[in-house]
Write a protein that holds these residues in place. Structure first.
Motif, PDB file in Angstrom:
ATOM      1  N   ALA A  32       0.814  -1.124   0.051  1.00  0.00           N
ATOM      2  CA  ALA A  32       0.131   0.075   0.078  1.00  0.00           C
ATOM      3  C   ALA A  32       0.942   1.505  -0.068  1.00  0.00           C
ATOM      4  CB  ALA A  32      -0.933   0.015   1.332  1.00  0.00           C
ATOM      5  N   GLU A  33       1.994   1.118   0.591  1.00  0.00           N
ATOM      6  CA  GLU A  33       2.896   2.450   0.525  1.00  0.00           C
ATOM      7  C   GLU A  33       4.266   2.027  -0.448  1.00  0.00           C
ATOM      8  OE1 GLU A  33       1.905   4.568   2.802  1.00  0.00           O
ATOM      9  OE2 GLU A  33       0.597   3.066   3.561  1.00  0.00           O
ATOM     10  N   VAL A 190      -8.974  -9.761  -0.033  1.00  0.00           N
ATOM     11  CA  VAL A 190      -8.062  -8.913  -1.142  1.00  0.00           C
ATOM     12  C   VAL A 190      -7.640  -7.819  -0.682  1.00  0.00           C
ATOM     13  CG1 VAL A 190      -8.940 -10.169  -3.207  1.00  0.00           C
ATOM     14  CG2 VAL A 190     -10.048  -7.817  -2.723  1.00  0.00           C
ATOM     15  N   GLY A 191      -8.279  -7.237   0.346  1.00  0.00           N
ATOM     16  CA  GLY A 191      -7.704  -5.642   0.806  1.00  0.00           C
ATOM     17  C   GLY A 191      -6.888  -5.613   1.896  1.00  0.00           C
ATOM     18  N   TYR A 192      -6.860  -6.780   2.574  1.00  0.00           N
ATOM     19  CA  TYR A 192      -5.746  -6.659   3.895  1.00  0.00           C
ATOM     20  C   TYR A 192      -4.601  -7.708   3.379  1.00  0.00           C
ATOM     21  CZ  TYR A 192      -9.358  -3.949   5.797  1.00  0.00           C
ATOM     22  OH  TYR A 192     -10.233  -2.760   5.997  1.00  0.00           O
ATOM     23  N   ALA A 193      -3.443  -7.535   4.169  1.00  0.00           N
ATOM     24  CA  ALA A 193      -2.699  -8.477   4.234  1.00  0.00           C
ATOM     25  C   ALA A 193      -2.877  -9.895   4.528  1.00  0.00           C
ATOM     26  CB  ALA A 193      -1.168  -7.660   4.925  1.00  0.00           C
ATOM     27  N   PRO A 194      -2.376 -10.866   4.179  1.00  0.00           N
ATOM     28  CA  PRO A 194      -2.889 -12.217   4.718  1.00  0.00           C
ATOM     29  C   PRO A 194      -2.831 -12.465   6.144  1.00  0.00           C
ATOM     30  CG  PRO A 194      -1.409 -12.340   2.682  1.00  0.00           C
ATOM     31  CD  PRO A 194      -1.455 -11.039   3.096  1.00  0.00           C
ATOM     32  N   SER A 195      -1.862 -11.949   6.631  1.00  0.00           N
ATOM     33  CA  SER A 195      -1.706 -11.997   8.230  1.00  0.00           C
ATOM     34  C   SER A 195      -2.710 -11.236   9.047  1.00  0.00           C
ATOM     35  CB  SER A 195      -0.346 -11.583   8.661  1.00  0.00           C
ATOM     36  OG  SER A 195      -0.137 -10.655   8.243  1.00  0.00           O
ATOM     37  N   ASP A 196      -3.485 -10.171   8.208  1.00  0.00           N
ATOM     38  CA  ASP A 196      -4.186  -9.360   9.092  1.00  0.00           C
ATOM     39  C   ASP A 196      -5.473 -10.056   9.504  1.00  0.00           C
ATOM     40  OD1 ASP A 196      -6.398  -7.439   9.473  1.00  0.00           O
ATOM     41  OD2 ASP A 196      -5.123  -6.057   8.769  1.00  0.00           O
ATOM     42  N   VAL A 310      -8.952  -4.486 -11.963  1.00  0.00           N
ATOM     43  CA  VAL A 310      -7.893  -5.472 -12.014  1.00  0.00           C
ATOM     44  C   VAL A 310      -6.561  -5.231 -12.626  1.00  0.00           C
ATOM     45  CG1 VAL A 310      -7.703  -7.778 -13.382  1.00  0.00           C
ATOM     46  CG2 VAL A 310      -9.895  -6.906 -12.470  1.00  0.00           C
ATOM     47  N   LEU A 311      -5.295  -5.711 -12.038  1.00  0.00           N
ATOM     48  CA  LEU A 311      -4.463  -5.318 -12.497  1.00  0.00           C
ATOM     49  C   LEU A 311      -3.607  -6.267 -13.632  1.00  0.00           C
ATOM     50  CD1 LEU A 311      -2.785  -3.978  -8.980  1.00  0.00           C
ATOM     51  CD2 LEU A 311      -3.478  -2.543 -10.748  1.00  0.00           C
ATOM     52  N   GLY A 312      -3.670  -7.415 -13.457  1.00  0.00           N
ATOM     53  CA  GLY A 312      -3.262  -8.337 -14.496  1.00  0.00           C
ATOM     54  C   GLY A 312      -3.846  -9.650 -14.178  1.00  0.00           C
ATOM     55  N   HIS A 313      -3.683 -10.438 -15.312  1.00  0.00           N
ATOM     56  CA  HIS A 313      -3.902 -11.901 -15.275  1.00  0.00           C
ATOM     57  C   HIS A 313      -2.729 -12.369 -16.052  1.00  0.00           C
ATOM     58  CE1 HIS A 313      -8.357 -11.231 -14.721  1.00  0.00           C
ATOM     59  NE2 HIS A 313      -8.034 -12.443 -14.073  1.00  0.00           N
ATOM     60  N   ALA A 314      -2.574 -13.904 -15.662  1.00  0.00           N
ATOM     61  CA  ALA A 314      -1.349 -14.646 -16.310  1.00  0.00           C
ATOM     62  C   ALA A 314      -1.944 -15.482 -17.490  1.00  0.00           C
ATOM     63  CB  ALA A 314      -0.614 -15.584 -15.297  1.00  0.00           C
ATOM     64  N   ARG A 315      -0.981 -15.972 -18.433  1.00  0.00           N
ATOM     65  CA  ARG A 315      -1.308 -16.693 -19.435  1.00  0.00           C
ATOM     66  C   ARG A 315       0.052 -17.439 -19.459  1.00  0.00           C
ATOM     67  NH1 ARG A 315      -5.998 -14.953 -19.125  1.00  0.00           N
ATOM     68  NH2 ARG A 315      -7.256 -13.940 -20.809  1.00  0.00           N
ATOM     69  N   THR A 316      -0.118 -18.904 -20.417  1.00  0.00           N
ATOM     70  CA  THR A 316       0.646 -19.680 -20.385  1.00  0.00           C
ATOM     71  C   THR A 316       1.057 -19.912 -21.786  1.00  0.00           C
ATOM     72  OG1 THR A 316       0.354 -20.994 -18.351  1.00  0.00           O
ATOM     73  CG2 THR A 316       1.780 -21.993 -19.783  1.00  0.00           C
ATOM     74  N   VAL A 317       2.376 -19.618 -22.260  1.00  0.00           N
ATOM     75  CA  VAL A 317       2.672 -19.813 -23.834  1.00  0.00           C
ATOM     76  C   VAL A 317       2.527 -21.277 -24.051  1.00  0.00           C
ATOM     77  CG1 VAL A 317       4.564 -19.698 -25.502  1.00  0.00           C
ATOM     78  CG2 VAL A 317       4.221 -17.848 -23.519  1.00  0.00           C
ATOM     79  N   GLU A 409      -2.081  -5.489  -0.444  1.00  0.00           N
ATOM     80  CA  GLU A 409      -1.119  -5.998  -1.605  1.00  0.00           C
ATOM     81  C   GLU A 409      -1.685  -5.955  -2.797  1.00  0.00           C
ATOM     82  OE1 GLU A 409       1.127 -10.216  -0.953  1.00  0.00           O
ATOM     83  OE2 GLU A 409      -0.218 -10.325  -2.876  1.00  0.00           O
ATOM     84  N   GLN A 410      -1.410  -5.213  -3.610  1.00  0.00           N
ATOM     85  CA  GLN A 410      -1.841  -5.056  -5.094  1.00  0.00           C
ATOM     86  C   GLN A 410      -1.062  -5.652  -5.884  1.00  0.00           C
ATOM     87  OE1 GLN A 410      -2.813  -0.397  -5.324  1.00  0.00           O
ATOM     88  NE2 GLN A 410      -1.195  -0.813  -3.931  1.00  0.00           N
ATOM     89  N   SER A 411      -1.650  -7.080  -6.440  1.00  0.00           N
ATOM     90  CA  SER A 411      -0.999  -7.719  -7.633  1.00  0.00           C
ATOM     91  C   SER A 411      -2.156  -7.887  -8.531  1.00  0.00           C
ATOM     92  CB  SER A 411      -0.564  -9.223  -6.872  1.00  0.00           C
ATOM     93  OG  SER A 411      -1.364  -9.866  -6.096  1.00  0.00           O
ATOM     94  N   GLY A 412      -3.058  -8.714  -8.288  1.00  0.00           N
ATOM     95  CA  GLY A 412      -4.277  -9.046  -9.287  1.00  0.00           C
ATOM     96  C   GLY A 412      -5.251  -7.940  -9.011  1.00  0.00           C
ATOM     97  N   MET A 413      -5.461  -7.455  -7.987  1.00  0.00           N
ATOM     98  CA  MET A 413      -6.848  -6.373  -7.748  1.00  0.00           C
ATOM     99  C   MET A 413      -6.138  -5.225  -6.830  1.00  0.00           C
ATOM    100  SD  MET A 413      -9.826  -7.778  -8.262  1.00  0.00           S
ATOM    101  CE  MET A 413     -10.780  -6.661  -7.079  1.00  0.00           C
ATOM    102  N   ALA A 414      -6.762  -4.079  -7.235  1.00  0.00           N
ATOM    103  CA  ALA A 414      -6.413  -2.903  -6.661  1.00  0.00           C
ATOM    104  C   ALA A 414      -7.745  -2.160  -6.230  1.00  0.00           C
ATOM    105  CB  ALA A 414      -5.569  -1.892  -7.622  1.00  0.00           C
ATOM    106  N   GLY A 415      -7.519  -1.354  -5.140  1.00  0.00           N
ATOM    107  CA  GLY A 415      -8.630  -0.585  -4.607  1.00  0.00           C
ATOM    108  C   GLY A 415      -8.405   0.093  -3.319  1.00  0.00           C
ATOM    109  N   TRP A 416      -9.656   0.768  -2.835  1.00  0.00           N
ATOM    110  CA  TRP A 416      -9.418   1.244  -1.389  1.00  0.00           C
ATOM    111  C   TRP A 416     -10.022   0.184  -0.449  1.00  0.00           C
ATOM    112  CZ3 TRP A 416      -6.348   5.023  -1.463  1.00  0.00           C
ATOM    113  CH2 TRP A 416      -6.619   5.989  -2.525  1.00  0.00           C
TER     114      TRP A 416
END
Ligand code: HEM
Length: 431
Positions: A32-33, A190-196, A310-317, A409-416
């Motif tokens: 987040a920072e 998705v909004g808080y750290a997994p340990s929260d 949505v920030l990103g998705h993966a694909r496999t070649v 943690e913004q990896s796949g998703m972002a927001g407030w």
């Protein structure tokens, strides 16, 4: 462009090349920072638009609108299917995530098409407009009613998250006691750290929702179907359908329902919440939308372009393919950033701004190609009605900017995570 020309170009822009590949130190898990996705993706687009990183097991990162479009459109070279041998991990994320199957997002053609056709039917523009406009308006007003007399609310927890949850879960056929709990759990997970502790509680809730709640509701409709009845909701519809001449299986019905909830709830809530914050920070845009509601025809997509949930998705070649001059080999993983494509100044004039009447707007916030969001008409309508009703009923809302926090943690998703606000109290409208 040949590999040599591409290399000359990226080296001139300051991108290091190793073993014939532009190679960057890049991890798409942003806190987040510190450096934010927007800044990091801008740097990649400018210096190394197609790059290799050793982070998270090693993968390509594709960031320009043109290249993102190429990858998403070429489903014959870039697969969405699970490659993990145990079948337990979704390879739409990097690194792969333990997750039950999402149908049909994790299928390639031809397996993909019959499931997608069913979704296209229940989520067509007409089906959504005719069948859901009133429910969306009702649930927008109902949630505003719960806070309107107090003059204070949290725009995530009191409005966007539960309102979207109510619309989507009612439409699917879940009982009311599931709605708020589930939409909030998706948000907290998705909004808080997994340990929260909030994320921990959410993971527990979601595990219970996947199994047994979804299975129970599907089983009820399968029993009804065996007795010759089809319940009038989306789960009832799905279990009554055939795929390639055979009855819908339990696994596939559950996989579709799971995806409709996971794909529909926090994405739409995050998008509308970003619009609330933007409209607080830009009163001229708030006024423009109040004075000329026809701007909504273009504004929803522009908010989603500027603040993509949505920030990103993966694909496999799956076969040798060239992107931006670089050859990718079968088995290699690719992070494709919808958000970065949305921010690409080569595609969008004034890309950093919200241009309420932007048209055309070929943004990638809903993805591109065959997997482009099946729920986009529903998402647009929920977004528009909720934000419109908030502007009508609490036009002077003030966001507590000092209490805004981005997803941890913004990896796949972002927001407030939360958007506290105050406003002049008003009357309820639903009695
Ligand atoms: C603003 C809100 C939304 C955003 C930003 C969004 C974004 C996306 C994106 C980027 C994809 C592409 C995934 C990929 O390529 O692998 C996608 C797929 C999907 N979305 Fe959405 N979505 C939103 C709302 C919804 C809603 C409301 C629903 C339904 C209730 C929904 C259902 C789906 C489904 C079923 C897929 C998979 C489509 C397929 O694989 O064919 N989404 N969404």
């Amino acid at each position: 462009m040949t590999a040599d020309q591409a290399t000359d170009q990226v080296e001139a822009a300051g991108c290091p090349v190793a073993h014939g590949r532009p190679t960057v130190e890049f991890d798409h898990h942003f806190g987040a920072e510190g450096t934010q996705p927007e800044e990091a993706y801008r740097e990649l687009r400018e210096k190394c638009p197609v790059a290799w990183t050793e982070a998270n097991g090693g993968h390509w990162v594709v960031t320009k609108h043109a290249d993102v479009t190429q990858v998403f459109m070429d489903y014959g070279s870039f697969s969405s299917a699970r490659t993990d041998p145990t079948g337990e991990l979704s390879t739409l994320a990097i690194p792969p995530l333990p997750m039950k199957l999402n149908v049909p997002e994790e299928f390639d053609p031809p397996q993909f098409h019959p499931y997608r056709r069913l979704l296209n039917g229940v989520l067509s523009q007409k089906a959504v407009r005719d069948g859901l406009t009133e429910r969306i308006r009702y649930w927008a007003d109902w949630h505003i009613d719960q806070v309107i007399e107090s003059g204070a609310c949290d725009m995530v927890y009191d409005l966007a998250s539960p309102m979207v949850g109510a619309v989507v879960l009612e439409w699917l056929g879940f009982p009311q006691e599931d709605w708020r709990r589930i939409s909030q759990s998706f948000h907290d997970a998705v909004g808080y750290a997994p340990s929260d502790p909030r994320a921990q509680k959410a993971f527990g809730e979601l595990a219970g929702f996947q199994e047994p709640r979804i299975s129970e509701e599907i089983a009820i409709r399968q029993r009804e179907l065996a007795e010759g009845r089809v319940r009038d909701d989306v789960m009832g519809f799905l279990v009554s359908q055939e795929i390639d001449g055979a009855p819908m299986t339990t696994e596939m019905a559950e996989g579709m329902v799971r995806l409709l909830i996971a794909g529909g709830v926090d994405t739409t809530a995050s998008g509308s919440t970003s619009a609330f914050v933007h409209l607080y920070q830009h009163p001229e845009h708030r006024q423009a939308l109040i004075e000329d509601p026809s701007l909504w025809d273009t504004a929803v997509d522009e908010f989603l372009r500027r603040y993509p949930p949505v920030l990103g998705h993966a694909r496999t070649v799956v076969k040798p393919v060239t992107v931006g001059g670089y050859e990718m080999a079968p088995g290699e993983r690719v992070l494709v950033s919808e958000a970065s494509a949305c921010w690409d100044a080569d595609q969008f004039d004034r890309a950093d701004e919200v241009v309420l009447d932007r048209t055309p707007n070929r943004h990638a916030a809903f993805g591109l190609g065959i997997h482009r969001c099946a729920g986009l008409h529903l998402a647009r309508l929920m977004f528009r009605i909720l934000v419109e009703r908030v502007l009508e009923r609490m036009p002077d809302y003030v966001v507590a900017e000092d209490q805004l926090h981005r997803y941890a943690e913004q990896s796949g998703m972002a927001g407030w995570t939360s958007v506290p606000a105050t406003f002049t109290p008003g009357p309820r409208v639903l009695g």
